[in-house]
Design a protein around this motif. Structure first.
Motif, PDB file in Angstrom:
ATOM      1  N   GLY A 307       0.840  -1.192   0.000  1.00  0.00           N
ATOM      2  CA  GLY A 307       0.000   0.000   0.000  1.00  0.00           C
ATOM      3  C   GLY A 307       0.869   1.234   0.000  1.00  0.00           C
ATOM      4  O   GLY A 307       1.853   1.316  -0.745  1.00  0.00           O
ATOM      5  N   THR A 323      -3.831   3.991   3.189  1.00  0.00           N
ATOM      6  CA  THR A 323      -4.102   3.112   2.060  1.00  0.00           C
ATOM      7  C   THR A 323      -5.596   3.113   1.749  1.00  0.00           C
ATOM      8  O   THR A 323      -6.006   3.078   0.576  1.00  0.00           O
ATOM      9  CB  THR A 323      -3.588   1.696   2.366  1.00  0.00           C
ATOM     10  OG1 THR A 323      -2.170   1.762   2.610  1.00  0.00           O
ATOM     11  CG2 THR A 323      -3.834   0.747   1.205  1.00  0.00           C
ATOM     12  N   ALA A 327      -7.279   4.277  -1.741  1.00  0.00           N
ATOM     13  CA  ALA A 327      -8.233   3.434  -2.463  1.00  0.00           C
ATOM     14  C   ALA A 327      -9.479   4.233  -2.849  1.00  0.00           C
ATOM     15  O   ALA A 327      -9.999   4.105  -3.968  1.00  0.00           O
ATOM     16  CB  ALA A 327      -8.614   2.233  -1.602  1.00  0.00           C
ATOM     17  N   GLN A 330      -8.623   6.543  -5.778  1.00  0.00           N
ATOM     18  CA  GLN A 330      -8.526   5.842  -7.049  1.00  0.00           C
ATOM     19  C   GLN A 330      -9.903   5.409  -7.560  1.00  0.00           C
ATOM     20  O   GLN A 330     -10.158   5.424  -8.763  1.00  0.00           O
ATOM     21  CB  GLN A 330      -7.592   4.635  -6.913  1.00  0.00           C
ATOM     22  CG  GLN A 330      -6.139   5.010  -6.630  1.00  0.00           C
ATOM     23  CD  GLN A 330      -5.548   5.874  -7.727  1.00  0.00           C
ATOM     24  OE1 GLN A 330      -5.805   7.086  -7.784  1.00  0.00           O
ATOM     25  NE2 GLN A 330      -4.757   5.275  -8.594  1.00  0.00           N
ATOM     26  N   LYS A 331     -10.784   5.042  -6.650  1.00  0.00           N
ATOM     27  CA  LYS A 331     -12.145   4.684  -7.064  1.00  0.00           C
ATOM     28  C   LYS A 331     -12.847   5.897  -7.669  1.00  0.00           C
ATOM     29  O   LYS A 331     -13.517   5.795  -8.706  1.00  0.00           O
ATOM     30  CB  LYS A 331     -12.924   4.142  -5.863  1.00  0.00           C
ATOM     31  CG  LYS A 331     -14.312   3.643  -6.197  1.00  0.00           C
ATOM     32  CD  LYS A 331     -14.976   3.004  -4.992  1.00  0.00           C
ATOM     33  CE  LYS A 331     -14.411   1.638  -4.680  1.00  0.00           C
ATOM     34  NZ  LYS A 331     -15.221   0.903  -3.659  1.00  0.00           N
ATOM     35  N   ALA A 339      -7.951   0.640  -7.193  1.00  0.00           N
ATOM     36  CA  ALA A 339      -8.672   0.760  -5.927  1.00  0.00           C
ATOM     37  C   ALA A 339      -8.930  -0.616  -5.331  1.00  0.00           C
ATOM     38  O   ALA A 339      -8.764  -0.835  -4.121  1.00  0.00           O
ATOM     39  CB  ALA A 339      -9.982   1.501  -6.136  1.00  0.00           C
ATOM     40  N   GLN A 340      -9.325  -1.566  -6.174  1.00  0.00           N
ATOM     41  CA  GLN A 340      -9.606  -2.908  -5.685  1.00  0.00           C
ATOM     42  C   GLN A 340      -8.352  -3.575  -5.132  1.00  0.00           C
ATOM     43  O   GLN A 340      -8.392  -4.276  -4.107  1.00  0.00           O
ATOM     44  CB  GLN A 340     -10.187  -3.769  -6.807  1.00  0.00           C
ATOM     45  CG  GLN A 340     -10.664  -5.145  -6.351  1.00  0.00           C
ATOM     46  CD  GLN A 340     -11.812  -5.062  -5.364  1.00  0.00           C
ATOM     47  OE1 GLN A 340     -12.768  -4.322  -5.595  1.00  0.00           O
ATOM     48  NE2 GLN A 340     -11.725  -5.787  -4.263  1.00  0.00           N
ATOM     49  N   LEU A 342      -5.840  -2.104  -3.680  1.00  0.00           N
ATOM     50  CA  LEU A 342      -5.588  -1.510  -2.376  1.00  0.00           C
ATOM     51  C   LEU A 342      -6.548  -2.061  -1.327  1.00  0.00           C
ATOM     52  O   LEU A 342      -6.151  -2.396  -0.203  1.00  0.00           O
ATOM     53  CB  LEU A 342      -5.699   0.008  -2.474  1.00  0.00           C
ATOM     54  CG  LEU A 342      -4.598   0.700  -3.271  1.00  0.00           C
ATOM     55  CD1 LEU A 342      -5.012   2.114  -3.653  1.00  0.00           C
ATOM     56  CD2 LEU A 342      -3.286   0.730  -2.495  1.00  0.00           C
ATOM     57  N   LEU A 343      -7.822  -2.159  -1.685  1.00  0.00           N
ATOM     58  CA  LEU A 343      -8.802  -2.705  -0.747  1.00  0.00           C
ATOM     59  C   LEU A 343      -8.474  -4.154  -0.402  1.00  0.00           C
ATOM     60  O   LEU A 343      -8.611  -4.573   0.757  1.00  0.00           O
ATOM     61  CB  LEU A 343     -10.205  -2.608  -1.345  1.00  0.00           C
ATOM     62  CG  LEU A 343     -10.797  -1.206  -1.471  1.00  0.00           C
ATOM     63  CD1 LEU A 343     -12.101  -1.248  -2.255  1.00  0.00           C
ATOM     64  CD2 LEU A 343     -11.010  -0.579  -0.100  1.00  0.00           C
ATOM     65  N   TYR A 389     -11.313   2.344   5.632  1.00  0.00           N
ATOM     66  CA  TYR A 389     -11.521   1.163   4.783  1.00  0.00           C
ATOM     67  C   TYR A 389     -12.979   1.064   4.359  1.00  0.00           C
ATOM     68  O   TYR A 389     -13.295   0.828   3.183  1.00  0.00           O
ATOM     69  CB  TYR A 389     -11.080  -0.081   5.547  1.00  0.00           C
ATOM     70  CG  TYR A 389     -11.411  -1.392   4.873  1.00  0.00           C
ATOM     71  CD1 TYR A 389     -11.041  -1.640   3.548  1.00  0.00           C
ATOM     72  CD2 TYR A 389     -12.076  -2.404   5.574  1.00  0.00           C
ATOM     73  CE1 TYR A 389     -11.333  -2.854   2.939  1.00  0.00           C
ATOM     74  CE2 TYR A 389     -12.368  -3.616   4.968  1.00  0.00           C
ATOM     75  CZ  TYR A 389     -11.999  -3.843   3.654  1.00  0.00           C
ATOM     76  OH  TYR A 389     -12.292  -5.037   3.056  1.00  0.00           O
TER      77      TYR A 389
END
Length: 401
Positions: A307, A323, A327, A330-331, A339-340, A342-343, A389
């Motif tokens: 991350g 992180t 995310a 980026q989404k 993004a995904q 990072l998640l 998150y």
């Protein structure tokens, strides 16, 4: 205490290039949904640790590891984290989430109303036993009143008002905003903006933090919309003007802010959150350069997790809260694959962190992440990291109504 002190943890290309790639399959979506449910359960459990039902209460910010030993149990609840928890519950949108968000919002209103100075401020942290007996006294953990904290509590109040229509939340937000305007406005030392609030001895912080001005700009923009008063929009523009002044023309990144003289730019360290938050608060394309700078320069990998880190001081460990912020950015930028990734890495930390319970997200991938501002982060479960998150997973931007 750092200029970015929202809480104290005691005392070549612009993509991440992650190796842990998970395609957006149905199984991956199911895994994320399960993980999100567990994260919501963690916040609910922390909230109910010191009370239940409609009782006013706050959740401890950190659980396990460094913060819970046989001889020491650190239960402080940081107001910034509490604001994030409210916002994460609003992002979740379930009836029980909203019920809890209102109770926690009312708890912060109680703290504001019963503050020993009583000028509209809230404090950096509170002890949960403050609210066990509602006799008007508060057990304050850290008495500092940083500008950013006031703005985050104010944004939580504003979002609660927008969702519920309960006017007491707008009134609390306006008290926070008036405090910021009265106590921290600096139009004498260019670049103009808002200073860092008051320290634990109630002495003025004379630096101007970019992060704080991002928070103020977003908060005042909300108030302009909720009240219909253009004055708040002009004040927001002053704060955002400071943020623009802090963007480096060559690198694109956003500096920390100023030294205590209020004029000299503080160039070391360079934190992550001024990059991500400048974009989230404004959605302006100019700050995509800031995000890209962070993705290139603050990448981190540690303990099986990839991350971004807290700042340029230490990129040996992953800062999970940041992180989550990245995310979400980026989404919103339409880079859903990144993004995904990072998640999924946050989910890995949720499942594998040494002191974890499979539900909460740790503050850092391992102990001792140096922020560069005199604070360390640990691999302890953190309400703030968990809340970011959840907001990223729900695609919900807390800076915008």
């Amino acid at each position: 205490m750092s200029q970015t002190s929202r809480r104290t943890a005691i005392l070549g290309g612009a993509t991440l290039g992650l190796s842990l790639l998970y395609p957006a399959t149905a199984s991956a979506d199911t895994g994320l949904k399960t993980s999100v449910g567990k994260a919501h359960a963690f916040l609910a459990a922390k909230f109910d640790e010191f009370g239940s039902g409609s009782a006013l209460r706050v959740p401890r910010s950190y659980t396990g590891g460094f913060f819970q030993t046989p001889t020491w149990d650190f239960v402080s609840s940081f107001a910034y984290d509490d604001a994030l928890v409210i916002l994460a519950w609003l992002a979740g949108g379930r009836a029980d989430d909203l019920r809890r968000a209102v109770i926690l919002g009312d708890t912060l209103l109680y703290a504001q109303e019963h503050d020993p100075i009583g000028d509209g401020r809230t404090r950096a942290s509170y002890q949960p036993d403050s609210f066990a007996v509602l006799n008007g006294s508060l057990d304050i953990g850290s008495p500092a009143a940083f500008t950013g904290n006031q703005a985050w509590v104010g944004m939580a109040f504003a979002q609660l008002y927008a969702r519920t229509g309960r006017r007491r939340f707008l009134e609390g937000a306006l008290l926070e905003a008036d405090w910021i305007q009265d106590k921290t406005l600096d139009t004498e030392r260019a670049p103009y903006g808002y200073t860092g609030g008051r320290n634990g001895e109630d002495v003025a912080n004379t630096f101007k933090a970019t992060e704080h001005n991002i928070d103020v700009g977003a908060f005042f923009t909300m108030l302009a919309r909720l009240t219909g008063r253009p004055l708040w929009r002009s004040r927001a523009e002053l704060a955002f003007g400071f943020v623009r002044a802090m963007q480096d023309r060559a690198g694109g990144h956003v500096w920390t802010g100023t030294d205590p003289d209020g004029v000299t730019t503080n160039r070391n360290p360079i934190p992550l959150d001024t990059q991500t938050w400048a974009y989230l608060a404004t959605l302006e394309r100019r700050y995509e350069r800031s995000v890209d700078w962070a993705l290139k320069n603050l990448r981190a990998r540690d303990a099986g997790v990839e991350g971004v880190s807290y700042s340029s001081t230490d990129v040996s460990k992953v800062w999970l809260e940041g992180t989550g912020q990245t995310a979400l950015v980026q989404k919103l930028r339409g880079r859903r694959g990144e993004a995904q990734q990072l998640l999924d890495n946050i989910r890995t930390a949720q499942e594998t962190t040494e002191h974890g319970d499979g539900r909460g997200v740790p503050a850092a991938s391992s102990d001792g992440l140096d922020t560069g501002f005199g604070d360390l982060y640990y691999a302890s479960l953190h309400t703030g990291a968990t809340a970011w998150y959840l907001m990223a997973a729900h695609g919900w931007n807390p800076f915008r109504l």
